[in-house]
Motif scaffolding. Structure first.
Motif, mmCIF file in Angstrom:
data_model
loop_
_atom_site.group_PDB
_atom_site.id
_atom_site.type_symbol
_atom_site.label_atom_id
_atom_site.label_comp_id
_atom_site.label_asym_id
_atom_site.label_seq_id
_atom_site.Cartn_x
_atom_site.Cartn_y
_atom_site.Cartn_z
ATOM 1 N N ARG A 920 1.077 -1.133 -0.386
ATOM 2 C CA ARG A 920 0.103 0.231 -0.502
ATOM 3 C C ARG A 920 0.755 0.718 -0.187
ATOM 4 O O ARG A 920 1.660 1.630 1.268
ATOM 5 N N LEU A 921 0.362 1.770 -1.245
ATOM 6 C CA LEU A 921 1.709 3.305 -1.414
ATOM 7 C C LEU A 921 0.972 4.760 -1.269
ATOM 8 O O LEU A 921 1.875 5.764 -1.744
ATOM 9 N N THR A 922 -0.698 3.921 -0.655
ATOM 10 C CA THR A 922 -1.020 5.690 -0.538
ATOM 11 C C THR A 922 -1.146 5.902 0.539
ATOM 12 O O THR A 922 -1.321 4.384 1.565
ATOM 13 N N GLY A 923 -1.628 6.953 0.836
ATOM 14 C CA GLY A 923 -1.142 7.236 2.607
ATOM 15 C C GLY A 923 0.016 8.208 3.657
ATOM 16 O O GLY A 923 0.634 7.311 2.576
ATOM 17 N N PRO A 924 -0.273 8.368 4.295
ATOM 18 C CA PRO A 924 0.334 8.283 5.418
ATOM 19 C C PRO A 924 1.092 7.531 5.186
ATOM 20 O O PRO A 924 0.873 6.271 5.743
ATOM 21 N N VAL A 925 2.681 7.103 6.012
ATOM 22 C CA VAL A 925 3.309 5.501 6.591
ATOM 23 C C VAL A 925 2.542 6.082 8.473
ATOM 24 O O VAL A 925 3.261 6.419 8.363
ATOM 25 N N THR A 926 1.872 5.155 7.922
ATOM 26 C CA THR A 926 1.974 4.348 10.027
ATOM 27 C C THR A 926 2.871 4.039 10.598
ATOM 28 O O THR A 926 3.102 4.412 11.808
ATOM 29 N N ASP A 927 3.612 2.568 10.246
ATOM 30 C CA ASP A 927 4.512 2.185 11.001
ATOM 31 C C ASP A 927 5.590 2.802 11.088
ATOM 32 O O ASP A 927 6.907 3.567 10.689
ATOM 33 N N ASP A 928 6.043 3.411 12.287
ATOM 34 C CA ASP A 928 7.213 4.192 12.680
ATOM 35 C C ASP A 928 8.277 3.840 12.235
ATOM 36 O O ASP A 928 9.182 3.983 11.912
ATOM 37 N N ALA A 929 8.720 2.316 12.447
ATOM 38 C CA ALA A 929 10.329 1.802 11.821
ATOM 39 C C ALA A 929 10.275 2.125 10.615
ATOM 40 O O ALA A 929 11.546 2.419 10.230
ATOM 41 N N LEU A 930 9.441 1.888 9.700
ATOM 42 C CA LEU A 930 9.145 1.816 8.045
ATOM 43 C C LEU A 930 9.794 3.914 8.026
ATOM 44 O O LEU A 930 10.705 3.905 6.769
ATOM 45 N N HIS A 931 8.762 4.240 8.906
ATOM 46 C CA HIS A 931 9.231 5.792 8.669
ATOM 47 C C HIS A 931 10.388 6.255 9.270
ATOM 48 O O HIS A 931 11.190 7.504 8.174
ATOM 49 N N ARG A 932 11.234 5.440 9.840
ATOM 50 C CA ARG A 932 12.259 5.926 10.803
ATOM 51 C C ARG A 932 13.352 5.904 8.959
ATOM 52 O O ARG A 932 14.172 6.423 8.748
ATOM 53 N N GLU A 933 13.350 3.858 8.577
ATOM 54 C CA GLU A 933 14.045 3.763 7.650
ATOM 55 C C GLU A 933 13.840 4.896 6.594
ATOM 56 O O GLU A 933 14.704 5.133 5.683
ATOM 57 N N LEU A 934 12.679 5.495 6.039
ATOM 58 C CA LEU A 934 12.393 6.145 5.146
ATOM 59 C C LEU A 934 12.674 7.579 5.477
ATOM 60 O O LEU A 934 13.642 7.925 4.221
ATOM 61 N N ARG A 935 13.060 7.895 6.555
ATOM 62 C CA ARG A 935 14.088 8.904 6.712
ATOM 63 C C ARG A 935 14.925 9.353 6.470
ATOM 64 O O ARG A 935 16.018 9.770 6.470
ATOM 65 N N ARG A 936 15.698 8.040 7.222
ATOM 66 C CA ARG A 936 17.206 7.391 7.092
ATOM 67 C C ARG A 936 17.525 7.458 5.399
ATOM 68 O O ARG A 936 18.954 8.131 5.150
ATOM 69 N N LEU A 937 16.994 7.548 4.170
ATOM 70 C CA LEU A 937 17.277 7.352 2.905
ATOM 71 C C LEU A 937 17.028 8.662 2.807
ATOM 72 O O LEU A 937 17.894 8.671 1.298
ATOM 73 N N ARG A 938 16.567 9.339 3.090
ATOM 74 C CA ARG A 938 15.540 10.374 1.959
ATOM 75 C C ARG A 938 17.191 11.550 2.654
ATOM 76 O O ARG A 938 17.750 12.135 2.195
ATOM 77 N N ARG A 939 17.731 11.905 3.965
ATOM 78 C CA ARG A 939 18.892 12.098 4.505
ATOM 79 C C ARG A 939 20.168 11.094 3.689
ATOM 80 O O ARG A 939 21.051 11.903 3.448
ATOM 81 N N LEU A 940 20.204 10.199 3.173
ATOM 82 C CA LEU A 940 21.719 9.838 3.123
ATOM 83 C C LEU A 940 21.431 10.479 1.318
ATOM 84 O O LEU A 940 22.937 10.702 -0.014
ATOM 85 N N LEU A 941 19.873 10.547 0.525
ATOM 86 C CA LEU A 941 19.891 11.124 -0.729
ATOM 87 C C LEU A 941 20.505 12.696 -0.593
ATOM 88 O O LEU A 941 21.748 13.094 -1.508
ATOM 89 N N TRP A 942 20.484 13.197 0.360
ATOM 90 C CA TRP A 942 20.686 14.688 -0.063
ATOM 91 C C TRP A 942 22.198 14.645 0.523
ATOM 92 O O TRP A 942 22.764 15.729 0.009
#
Length: 963
Positions: A920-942
């Protein structure tokens, strides 16, 4: 039409042709020889019509308006028969008198025939009623060829004209070449280059004139109008479709090209100087986009030297000439008045127009002014040109005539194999425009969709467009580096937003601070605004992961490495979700050819990670330990720990494969079917999906291998253990594992470990069913083979032992039923159950049964297996099987050659799940662990983006200001 050929609306009919009896020319090339045998030869034609006239004093009559082919005898007999010739003239008017003598056919003025004809034409309605109806256009295509007389105008001495054979498809250039050959000035039409240049030096002219005042018999010809025919024009059709007026005659003359052009221009100048126009002949080049072929001369005026008609009917003829003016002539004066009024209206809108004195209308200036008054269409979408490549050739408005509109450069044929060029609606001649550059689809309902072709530079509201996007009225569409259009849709419901999206967000607002100097002029955002938007993206919960193609390899490698290492506390399908975000970004935002490359790289990374994990598990197995180390049997708990990474990869790859299949289908549906690279892209996608299939197969095979390897050591207890131990009570359905008999706990423990592992890894339900199906298949085959093997060496087939086996099997099936696997277990344990049921039949009942009845009651057992169980059944000391158990002669071969053991190679095939992905790729990410990993990857790209900048231009990740 895509082929580039222009389909004729219909073939015009020819003149009234008289063919010899039995002659029909279907193919001009094949019939020339026949025509030479049955028709007068070239010499005879010249002697009768051309050379004779030049060697004698007999005057030459003007050419006829209709081509006639007749027998040689008929040609000679028609010299003075004016009465019979009048009947062959095409009967333009009813009640006309005898035609004029000679070949003029129009009745020259001053002749008795001409006087009677003009005297009979009193009014225009009578004239219209006397015109013979023309045959339909369909019949014109089958008209036979005719003979055209081409006058040499002094090219050769002793000849006034030469006769050539022409068809409806004969062009002026072909007839020039043939006439030059007849005059002896050139070779064959397909000769050497020198002969081709000779043909280029001459032109075929369409001359209109009148006989001299002395009448037809005087033989004098005075040409008053001359027009040079284009090389591709068809003289025979010109003669039939544009006939000379009564009193005039036409003939084709062969002149030098320069001389013909000079005479044509002099005639135009004379017509313009005396104030006369040529509405039906003179081309209107400035008022139409496509002019018809060739220029024309003006009709004669008072100063042309023609003079009034001579004879008794001269006055009546001058009166009737005013009545027979065509519709185009009558309406031209009114059209000119309306155009003059529009010209004055256009000039009145200019500043100081009131002081301007309107002079005589200049045709060139007038046409330019009328073209400037453009009114956009009101019922079709269109494109307004804001910037073009060549102002002299570009139009201002390009209207969409179809629901799908294609921009491109076009061409004769594509580069591959000379195939037809792609269909193009709007041709753009800039050098960076592709043959099929961009496609716009505007259906009945908004919005319109714009899709660039592969490799085509297209911008949408100033941003580079790589994928299909919505196109709203007011949007700017840039094609290449030169063309810029604005899309407009005047249809109801097609109005765009009140404010175009390419305008600044806050026009006229005060600069927010020093950051305004570094803000984007297009979007109107300041540096602080952009920083806040970037911080919101880095920490946001939207399922979006943006990256550039240059960062793709590092991003995919980091996701796969983290999933293989099991770092963090990601949800089971977290790696597939992150990889699906990468696939979604590539499918939506990046160029068309990027998705296949990304899928191939992604599949290879997953395959390498799974292969490394399989090698690690294999190296830890007891059989691979060094010699002297005792082999420790696998426990269900140890197997569950070892198989967890493989089961996770199987679950993630399955969901990712379903998601990739959906995106590939969308890409194939939305892609341009004429894109030459589409097949290559689909092949790359198929190869990537084949690698993912291989990963699923490999992980499934390894998982069931280690599970069945553990089961192999626990299954014999079902045949040997006694569930009726002293003080033990049989558990009911749904009992816990600890309440089961000790001999069944190891086997049920493996089933429970596998069930928990598939649940924790969120394996697809279809794969869960197939995993346990394979486990039950292996258990059934292993137990049945052990049962067959036990009966050979020692007494084993007894009623008491069969009851124990039946009880153990029922307890296992009841426990699996409580776990939700009852249907699958019942299906795969059916053969073992039937074999045990045979052994559980009471001895007295079994002795009464025959071979045929036992085969009917136990159909799943093969003849060899049934005979093996019956022949080793323990009936008592010294008693053998009864004769009724002997198989018949028809099944004796099957009993003797059949195998009593089950084959492990007949397992059910693995069928990959079908349907949509569970990601499910619609709607906000509700799982905290997945959200933390998503933030880590975004900052890696930055960080990767900042490393490309100079040291003094780097910034840390922005932090959103608290509200």
């Amino acid at each position: 039409m895509l082929s580039g050929e222009r389909k004729e609306g219909g073939s015009p009919r020819f003149g009234k042709l008289h063919l010899p009896v039995g002659l029909w020319i279907n193919s001009p090339r094949k019939q020339l020889a026949k025509l030479g045998r049955r028709w007068p030869s070239a010499a005879s034609v010249k002697s009768s019509s051309s050379d004779t006239g030049s060697r004698s004093s007999e005057p030459l009559p003007p050419p006829p308006p209709h081509v006639e082919l007749r027998r040689v005898g008929a040609v000679k007999a028609a010299g003075g028969a004016s009465g019979s010739r009048a009947k062959r003239i095409s009967q333009l008017f009813r009640g006309s008198g005898t035609g004029a003598t000679g070949s003029g056919g129009a009745g020259g003025p001053g002749t008795p025939g001409g006087a009677q004809r003009w005297a009979s034409e009193k009014k225009l309605p009578e004239l219209a009623a006397g015109v013979a109806p023309e045959p339909p256009l369909v019949t014109r295509a089958t008209a036979p060829p005719g003979v055209l007389k081409i006058f040499g105008a002094g090219l050769a001495s002793g000849a006034n004209y030469k006769s050539v054979l022409a068809t409806a498809r004969s062009t002026a250039r072909e007839l020039v070449a043939e006439a030059l050959e007849r005059y002896g000035l050139a070779g064959s039409p397909g000769g050497s280059p020198g002969e081709s240049s000779c043909v280029d030096a001459f032109a075929l002219c369409d001359a209109l004139g009148r006989p001299a005042a002395g009448g037809v018999g005087s033989g004098e010809w005075r040409a008053e109008h001359l027009r040079v025919l284009g090389d591709s024009e068809r003289p025979l059709l010109v003669q039939e479709l544009w006939r000379a007026r009564p009193g005039w005659a036409r003939r084709f003359e062969l002149r030098g090209r320069e001389e013909a052009r000079r005479l044509e221009q002099e005639a135009f100048g004379a017509a313009d100087s005396d104030g006369t126009g040529a509405p039906s002949w003179r081309p209107q080049k400035n008022r139409t986009r496509a002019a018809s072929g060739g220029a024309a001369l003006a009709s004669p005026g008072p100063g042309s030297g023609s003079g009034p008609p001579v004879g008794s009917g001269g006055k009546e003829r001058s009166e009737n000439l005013s009545l027979r003016r065509s519709v185009s002539e009558l309406s031209l004066q009114g059209r000119r008045r309306r155009q003059q009024e529009r010209r004055q209206q256009a000039l009145s809108m200019a500043p100081g127009a009131a002081d301007v004195q309107m002079g005589p209308a200049d045709p060139g200036d007038f046409d330019q002014l009328t073209q400037c008054l453009i009114q956009a269409p009101s019922n079709r979408p269109y494109f307004l040109l804001l910037q073009g490549y060549q102002d002299a050739q570009d139009f201002v408005v390009y209207v969409m005539t179809r629901e799908q509109h294609v921009f491109g450069r076009g061409g004769n044929s594509s580069a591959r194999g000379g195939s037809p060029a792609p269909y193009v609606d709007t041709f753009l001649n800039a050098p960076d425009i592709l043959p099929r550059h961009c496609t716009v689809r505007a259906g009945p309902e908004p919005p319109a969709m714009v899709r660039p072709s592969r490799g085509a530079p297209v911008t949408h509201n100033g941003c580079l467009l790589l994928r299909e996007a919505e196109l709203h009225p007011g949007d700017l569409l840039g094609l290449g580096e030169h063309f810029l259009f604005m899309y407009k849709d005047p249809r109801p419901g097609g109005s765009g937003p009140a404010r175009p999206p390419w305008l600044p967000a806050r026009p006229g607002a005060a600069p927010p601070g020093p950051g305004w100097a570094f803000s984007c002029r297009l979007c109107g955002r300041g540096l602080q605004e952009r920083g806040e938007a970037l911080a919101a993206y880095l920490d946001g919960r939207e399922p979006v992961l943006r990256f550039r193609p240059r960062e793709e390899e590092a991003l995919l490698g980091e996701i796969v490495r983290a999933a293989a290492a099991g770092a963090g506390d990601l949800p089971p399908l977290g790696p597939a979700t992150l990889l699906a975000l990468c696939v979604q970004h590539s499918a939506r935002e990046l160029e068309l050819g990027h998705l296949p490359r990304l899928l191939g790289r992604l599949a290879r990374l997953i395959k390498e990670a799974v292969w490394e994990k399989i090698k690690e598990i294999g190296d830890r197995q007891p059989e691979n330990h060094p010699e002297g180390v005792p082999e420790v049997p696998l426990t269900p708990e140890a197997v569950s720990v070892e198989l967890r990474p493989l089961m996770l990869w199987m679950a993630n790859t399955t969901e990712l494969l379903s998601f990739v299949q959906e995106k590939v289908l969308e890409m194939e549906k939305e892609a341009d079917q004429e894109d030459p690279q589409l097949c290559n892209d689909l092949e790359l996608c198929d190869e990537a999906m084949a690698l993912l299939d291989e990963v699923i197969m490999c992980t499934f095979q390894q998982s069931v291998y280690y599970l069945t390897k553990t089961l192999y050591s626990t299954l014999p207890a079902l045949l040997d253990s006694n569930p009726f131990t002293a003080g033990a009570e049989l558990p009911g359905p749904g009992a816990e594992l600890g309440a089961m008999p000790p001999g069944l706990r190891p086997t049920l423990g493996v089933f429970q470990a596998a069930l928990e592992l598939t649940s924790q890894c969120e394996l697809h339900p279809d794969l869960v069913s197939q995993t346990f199906g394979y486990l039950f298949f292996f258990s059934n085959a292993s137990l049945l083979n052990s049962l067959m093997e036990r009966g050979q060496g020692r007494p084993f087939y007894q009623w008491s032992r069969a009851v124990q086996i039946r009880t153990n099997l029922d307890l296992v099936l009841d426990w699996l039923q409580g776990a939700g696997l009852g249907d699958i277990a019942t299906e795969f344990f059916r053969k073992l159950s039937i074999a045990v049921n045979l052994l559980c039949v009471p001895r007295t009942s079994l002795l009464k049964a025959s071979w045929s009845s036992l085969r009917t009651d136990h159909p799943t057992l093969t003849p060899a297996q049934l005979h093996h169980l019956l022949s080793h059944y323990q009936l008592g000391p010294g008693r053998g099987p009864p004769p009724a158990w002997d198989p018949p002669t028809a099944e004796r071969d099957a009993v003797d050659t059949g195998d009593i053991f089950e084959s492990f190679s007949s397992h059910p095939p693995l069928i990959l799940p079908l349907g949509s992905s569970r990601l499910r790729l619609t709607g906000p990410v509700t799982d905290d662990a997945l959200h933390r990993e998503l933030r880590r990857l975004r900052r890696l790209l930055w960080d990767l983006e900042q490393q490309e900048l100079p040291a003094n231009h780097r910034h840390g990740p922005p932090v959103a200001t608290p509200p």
